[in-house]
Write a protein that holds these residues in place. Sequence first.
Motif, PDB file in Angstrom:
ATOM      1  N   LEU A   6       0.775  -1.070  -0.053  1.00  0.00           N
ATOM      2  CA  LEU A   6      -0.030  -0.238   0.027  1.00  0.00           C
ATOM      3  C   LEU A   6       0.813   1.099  -0.200  1.00  0.00           C
ATOM      4  CD1 LEU A   6      -2.499  -1.158   2.626  1.00  0.00           C
ATOM      5  CD2 LEU A   6      -3.087  -0.971   0.234  1.00  0.00           C
ATOM      6  N   GLU A   7       2.045   1.120   0.811  1.00  0.00           N
ATOM      7  CA  GLU A   7       2.852   2.330   0.845  1.00  0.00           C
ATOM      8  C   GLU A   7       3.557   2.508  -0.557  1.00  0.00           C
ATOM      9  OE1 GLU A   7       5.829   2.111   4.005  1.00  0.00           O
ATOM     10  OE2 GLU A   7       4.419   1.683   5.336  1.00  0.00           O
ATOM     11  N   ALA A   8       3.779   1.417  -1.219  1.00  0.00           N
ATOM     12  CA  ALA A   8       4.431   1.599  -2.733  1.00  0.00           C
ATOM     13  C   ALA A   8       3.363   2.116  -3.564  1.00  0.00           C
ATOM     14  CB  ALA A   8       4.767   0.188  -3.156  1.00  0.00           C
ATOM     15  N   GLN A   9       1.827   1.949  -3.522  1.00  0.00           N
ATOM     16  CA  GLN A   9       1.050   2.520  -4.120  1.00  0.00           C
ATOM     17  C   GLN A   9       0.981   4.061  -3.950  1.00  0.00           C
ATOM     18  OE1 GLN A   9      -2.974   0.753  -4.081  1.00  0.00           O
ATOM     19  NE2 GLN A   9      -2.476  -0.806  -5.396  1.00  0.00           N
ATOM     20  N   LEU A  10       0.986   4.433  -2.690  1.00  0.00           N
ATOM     21  CA  LEU A  10       0.789   5.558  -2.528  1.00  0.00           C
ATOM     22  C   LEU A  10       2.277   6.492  -3.354  1.00  0.00           C
ATOM     23  CD1 LEU A  10      -0.305   5.852   1.203  1.00  0.00           C
ATOM     24  CD2 LEU A  10      -1.796   6.465  -0.920  1.00  0.00           C
ATOM     25  N   ARG A  11       3.345   6.180  -3.055  1.00  0.00           N
ATOM     26  CA  ARG A  11       4.683   6.615  -3.454  1.00  0.00           C
ATOM     27  C   ARG A  11       4.455   6.549  -5.138  1.00  0.00           C
ATOM     28  NH1 ARG A  11       7.278   3.880   0.850  1.00  0.00           N
ATOM     29  NH2 ARG A  11       7.515   5.159   2.379  1.00  0.00           N
ATOM     30  N   SER A  12       3.712   5.682  -5.744  1.00  0.00           N
ATOM     31  CA  SER A  12       3.854   5.501  -7.129  1.00  0.00           C
ATOM     32  C   SER A  12       3.163   6.595  -7.721  1.00  0.00           C
ATOM     33  CB  SER A  12       3.095   3.929  -7.594  1.00  0.00           C
ATOM     34  OG  SER A  12       1.670   4.135  -7.528  1.00  0.00           O
ATOM     35  N   VAL A  13       2.209   7.134  -6.828  1.00  0.00           N
ATOM     36  CA  VAL A  13       1.457   8.211  -7.470  1.00  0.00           C
ATOM     37  C   VAL A  13       2.023   9.835  -6.551  1.00  0.00           C
ATOM     38  CG1 VAL A  13      -0.419   7.229  -8.222  1.00  0.00           C
ATOM     39  CG2 VAL A  13      -0.669   7.907  -5.806  1.00  0.00           C
ATOM     40  N   SER A  14       3.182   9.507  -6.136  1.00  0.00           N
ATOM     41  CA  SER A  14       3.804  10.740  -5.368  1.00  0.00           C
ATOM     42  C   SER A  14       2.913  11.320  -4.242  1.00  0.00           C
ATOM     43  CB  SER A  14       3.831  11.985  -6.637  1.00  0.00           C
ATOM     44  OG  SER A  14       4.848  11.309  -7.742  1.00  0.00           O
ATOM     45  N   LEU A  15       2.497  10.362  -3.624  1.00  0.00           N
ATOM     46  CA  LEU A  15       1.495  10.799  -2.249  1.00  0.00           C
ATOM     47  C   LEU A  15       2.273  10.348  -1.194  1.00  0.00           C
ATOM     48  CD1 LEU A  15      -2.030   9.729  -2.979  1.00  0.00           C
ATOM     49  CD2 LEU A  15      -1.360  12.185  -3.047  1.00  0.00           C
ATOM     50  N   ARG A  16       2.399  11.434  -0.129  1.00  0.00           N
ATOM     51  CA  ARG A  16       3.093  11.147   0.809  1.00  0.00           C
ATOM     52  C   ARG A  16       2.251  10.073   1.729  1.00  0.00           C
ATOM     53  NH1 ARG A  16       3.152  13.929   5.542  1.00  0.00           N
ATOM     54  NH2 ARG A  16       1.446  15.488   4.767  1.00  0.00           N
ATOM     55  N   VAL A  17       3.084   9.064   2.499  1.00  0.00           N
ATOM     56  CA  VAL A  17       2.447   7.988   3.056  1.00  0.00           C
ATOM     57  C   VAL A  17       2.059   8.537   4.559  1.00  0.00           C
ATOM     58  CG1 VAL A  17       2.919   5.751   4.278  1.00  0.00           C
ATOM     59  CG2 VAL A  17       3.814   6.332   1.898  1.00  0.00           C
ATOM     60  N   THR A  18       0.888   8.440   4.773  1.00  0.00           N
ATOM     61  CA  THR A  18       0.283   9.113   6.299  1.00  0.00           C
ATOM     62  C   THR A  18      -0.266   7.692   6.648  1.00  0.00           C
ATOM     63  OG1 THR A  18      -1.629   9.979   5.473  1.00  0.00           O
ATOM     64  CG2 THR A  18       0.364  11.209   5.486  1.00  0.00           C
ATOM     65  N   ARG A  19      -0.691   7.602   8.000  1.00  0.00           N
ATOM     66  CA  ARG A  19      -1.493   6.538   8.607  1.00  0.00           C
ATOM     67  C   ARG A  19      -3.050   6.620   8.263  1.00  0.00           C
ATOM     68  NH1 ARG A  19      -1.862   5.119  14.646  1.00  0.00           N
ATOM     69  NH2 ARG A  19      -2.588   2.988  13.732  1.00  0.00           N
ATOM     70  N   PRO A  20      -3.777   7.959   7.947  1.00  0.00           N
ATOM     71  CA  PRO A  20      -4.853   7.759   7.451  1.00  0.00           C
ATOM     72  C   PRO A  20      -5.037   7.529   6.075  1.00  0.00           C
ATOM     73  CG  PRO A  20      -4.592   9.803   8.593  1.00  0.00           C
ATOM     74  CD  PRO A  20      -3.257   9.051   8.723  1.00  0.00           C
ATOM     75  N   ARG A  21      -4.052   7.787   5.248  1.00  0.00           N
ATOM     76  CA  ARG A  21      -4.184   7.396   3.709  1.00  0.00           C
ATOM     77  C   ARG A  21      -3.858   5.863   3.742  1.00  0.00           C
ATOM     78  NH1 ARG A  21      -0.498  12.186   1.068  1.00  0.00           N
ATOM     79  NH2 ARG A  21      -2.266  13.837   1.117  1.00  0.00           N
ATOM     80  N   LEU A  22      -3.012   5.378   4.374  1.00  0.00           N
ATOM     81  CA  LEU A  22      -2.779   3.912   4.438  1.00  0.00           C
ATOM     82  C   LEU A  22      -4.103   3.204   5.094  1.00  0.00           C
ATOM     83  CD1 LEU A  22       0.654   3.200   5.940  1.00  0.00           C
ATOM     84  CD2 LEU A  22       0.007   2.773   3.484  1.00  0.00           C
ATOM     85  N   ALA A  23      -4.644   3.642   6.166  1.00  0.00           N
ATOM     86  CA  ALA A  23      -5.823   2.848   6.422  1.00  0.00           C
ATOM     87  C   ALA A  23      -6.931   2.971   5.610  1.00  0.00           C
ATOM     88  CB  ALA A  23      -6.112   3.610   7.911  1.00  0.00           C
TER      89      ALA A  23
END
Length: 153
Positions: A6-23
């Motif tokens: 999931l973290e890799a997914q966020l990074r793949s679209v240049s989004l900072r990894v945060t707990r709410p985004r991961l959740a």
Amino acid sequence: MTSPELEAQLRSVSLRVTRPRLAVLASVHAHPHADTDALIASVRAEVGSVSHQAVYDVLRVLTDAGLVRRIQPAGATARYEARVGDNHHHLVCRSCGAITDVDCSVHRAPCLTASDDHGYVVDEAEVVYWGTCPGCAAAPTNQPVPTGRNADE
Ligand SMILES: [Zn+2]
Ligand SMILES: [Zn+2]
Ligand SMILES: [Zn+2]
């Protein structure tokens, strides 16, 4: 989906990894076609207190980034899913509101050709298959819920 994925997914679209985004992203993966209320409950179970607005905001960011697809069949609340990019369609039960994925036979949009595009560059045909799910079709006393469309008796 594991947390690193999931973290890799966020990074793949240049989004900072945060707990709410991961959740939120994990919840959308775990609960396809869930509405916002269901996702809020799921996220709260994961990270504790989080505001409605925070979840709405994250869903918007994830949808804009293309990690999440938002669908909203007529008369239904908005639903979210992590299955993106394949132009799949949905079967929707008029009676109970169940939503089921169905592959696009063409696999990319637009999968219907307009009889006349009037010069528009068409990039999508919105396809929803409405009907009665097997469970409702088998239930003898079930009455279809009016949806604003004609429900034949
Ligand atoms: Zn049904
Ligand atoms: Zn779907
Ligand atoms: Zn299609």
